[in-house]
Enzyme design. Structure first.
Site, PDB file in Angstrom:
ATOM      1  N   ASP A  67       0.840  -1.201   0.000  1.00  0.00           N
ATOM      2  CA  ASP A  67       0.000   0.000   0.000  1.00  0.00           C
ATOM      3  C   ASP A  67       0.872   1.246   0.000  1.00  0.00           C
ATOM      4  O   ASP A  67       2.007   1.201   0.473  1.00  0.00           O
ATOM      5  CB  ASP A  67      -0.856   0.080   1.274  1.00  0.00           C
ATOM      6  CG  ASP A  67      -1.914  -0.980   1.338  1.00  0.00           C
ATOM      7  OD1 ASP A  67      -2.705  -1.069   0.396  1.00  0.00           O
ATOM      8  OD2 ASP A  67      -1.942  -1.724   2.336  1.00  0.00           O
ATOM      9  N   TYR A  69       2.112   4.801   1.585  1.00  0.00           N
ATOM     10  CA  TYR A  69       2.168   5.324   2.952  1.00  0.00           C
ATOM     11  C   TYR A  69       0.908   6.155   3.209  1.00  0.00           C
ATOM     12  O   TYR A  69       0.410   6.836   2.312  1.00  0.00           O
ATOM     13  CB  TYR A  69       3.402   6.196   3.155  1.00  0.00           C
ATOM     14  CG  TYR A  69       4.708   5.457   3.002  1.00  0.00           C
ATOM     15  CD1 TYR A  69       5.042   4.396   3.851  1.00  0.00           C
ATOM     16  CD2 TYR A  69       5.624   5.814   2.011  1.00  0.00           C
ATOM     17  CE1 TYR A  69       6.251   3.723   3.714  1.00  0.00           C
ATOM     18  CE2 TYR A  69       6.834   5.141   1.872  1.00  0.00           C
ATOM     19  CZ  TYR A  69       7.140   4.095   2.723  1.00  0.00           C
ATOM     20  OH  TYR A  69       8.337   3.436   2.585  1.00  0.00           O
ATOM     21  N   PHE A  80       7.512   2.010  -1.528  1.00  0.00           N
ATOM     22  CA  PHE A  80       8.605   2.185  -0.558  1.00  0.00           C
ATOM     23  C   PHE A  80       9.211   3.585  -0.571  1.00  0.00           C
ATOM     24  O   PHE A  80       9.938   3.949   0.356  1.00  0.00           O
ATOM     25  CB  PHE A  80       9.715   1.142  -0.763  1.00  0.00           C
ATOM     26  CG  PHE A  80       9.282  -0.267  -0.483  1.00  0.00           C
ATOM     27  CD1 PHE A  80       9.039  -0.689   0.816  1.00  0.00           C
ATOM     28  CD2 PHE A  80       9.084  -1.170  -1.511  1.00  0.00           C
ATOM     29  CE1 PHE A  80       8.626  -1.988   1.082  1.00  0.00           C
ATOM     30  CE2 PHE A  80       8.670  -2.474  -1.265  1.00  0.00           C
ATOM     31  CZ  PHE A  80       8.437  -2.885   0.045  1.00  0.00           C
ATOM     32  N   HIS A 192      10.173  -9.417   4.239  1.00  0.00           N
ATOM     33  CA  HIS A 192       9.925  -7.986   4.040  1.00  0.00           C
ATOM     34  C   HIS A 192      10.987  -7.166   4.774  1.00  0.00           C
ATOM     35  O   HIS A 192      11.489  -7.577   5.826  1.00  0.00           O
ATOM     36  CB  HIS A 192       8.534  -7.655   4.583  1.00  0.00           C
ATOM     37  CG  HIS A 192       8.001  -6.344   4.136  1.00  0.00           C
ATOM     38  ND1 HIS A 192       8.322  -5.158   4.764  1.00  0.00           N
ATOM     39  CD2 HIS A 192       7.164  -6.017   3.124  1.00  0.00           C
ATOM     40  CE1 HIS A 192       7.706  -4.165   4.156  1.00  0.00           C
ATOM     41  NE2 HIS A 192       6.993  -4.652   3.151  1.00  0.00           N
TER      42      HIS A 192
END
Length: 226
Positions: A67, A69, A80, A192
């Protein structure tokens, strides 16, 4: 979102069938309503920014996120990444730590380029599975159609391109990897980069040098990660 989707021309051609499907029409109405009635990230002009910076035939690497931020002034349309001048979120800090160790690059210099635009312009598609999110509500736009759309993106890349590198961090990204033909493409998987999982195998996984080794072996230009 406009009635006609504003996206880079080569992607508009590749994805034209998706834009006419019922699920996408419903998604478009949902997203339009969310922007009208609340705060949504990223800004509307940046929803398809990952595509706008990365024409379909220029892509060499795909990095999958989940998703955008959901804090103010963070999301810029690239997974990211954060907008210019923003503090680095923990996952991005860990990405830069691994990149620094993997490719012997100075962390301080990497940390000044958190918008990651220089990666996109070299053919790194920084793709979130869900392209919008409501402020302060992580995952709030999941299950509305974005996942179906980005699955179609991955399938198109897998089917119509060859020798791409797909970097899948975490279980969510790995599940999206089901649409990749691994006989044609190179898939790198690891935990992750989140602080909750980075020490379980993300650190030391060397995705950046592995990517460039593969690109070089297939007569492609390596990515300048700095």
């Amino acid at each position: 979102m406009e009635k006609e989707v504003q996206i880079e021309a080569s992607w508009k051609a590749v994805l034209k069938d998706e834009f006419g499907k019922d699920y996408f029409k419903m998604l478009r109405e949902f997203v339009k309503s969310e922007y009208l009635h609340g705060i949504v990230y990223p800004p509307p002009k940046n929803i398809f920014r990952a595509f706008d910076l990365c024409p379909f035939d220029k892509i060499q690497v795909v990095i999958l996120g989940q998703d955008p931020y959901h804090g103010p002034n963070q999301a810029n349309g690239l997974c990211f990444a954060v907008s210019e001048g923003q503090r680095l979120p923990p996952s991005l800090q860990n990405i830069f730590k691994e990149l620094s160790a993997d490719c012997s690059l100075p962390f301080e210099a990497l940390a000044k380029k958190g918008n990651l635009e220089h990666w996109s312009k070299q053919g790194v598609l920084l793709l979130n599975a869900t392209l919008t999110v409501s402020a302060r509500k992580a995952g709030s736009h999941q299950g509305q159609g974005w996942e179906q759309f980005t699955d179609a993106v991955i399938r198109k890349l897998s089917e119509e391109r060859e020798n791409l590198v797909f970097i899948l961090w975490g279980n969510y990204a790995k599940a999206k990897g089901a649409h990749i033909d691994r006989a044609k493409h190179f898939v790198i998987e690891s935990p992750h980069p989140s602080p909750f999982s980075a020490y379980n195998g993300f650190f030391g996984s060397k995705p950046f040098s592995k990517t460039n080794d593969y690109l070089s072996a297939h007569s492609k230009k390596p990515i300048d990660w700095l």
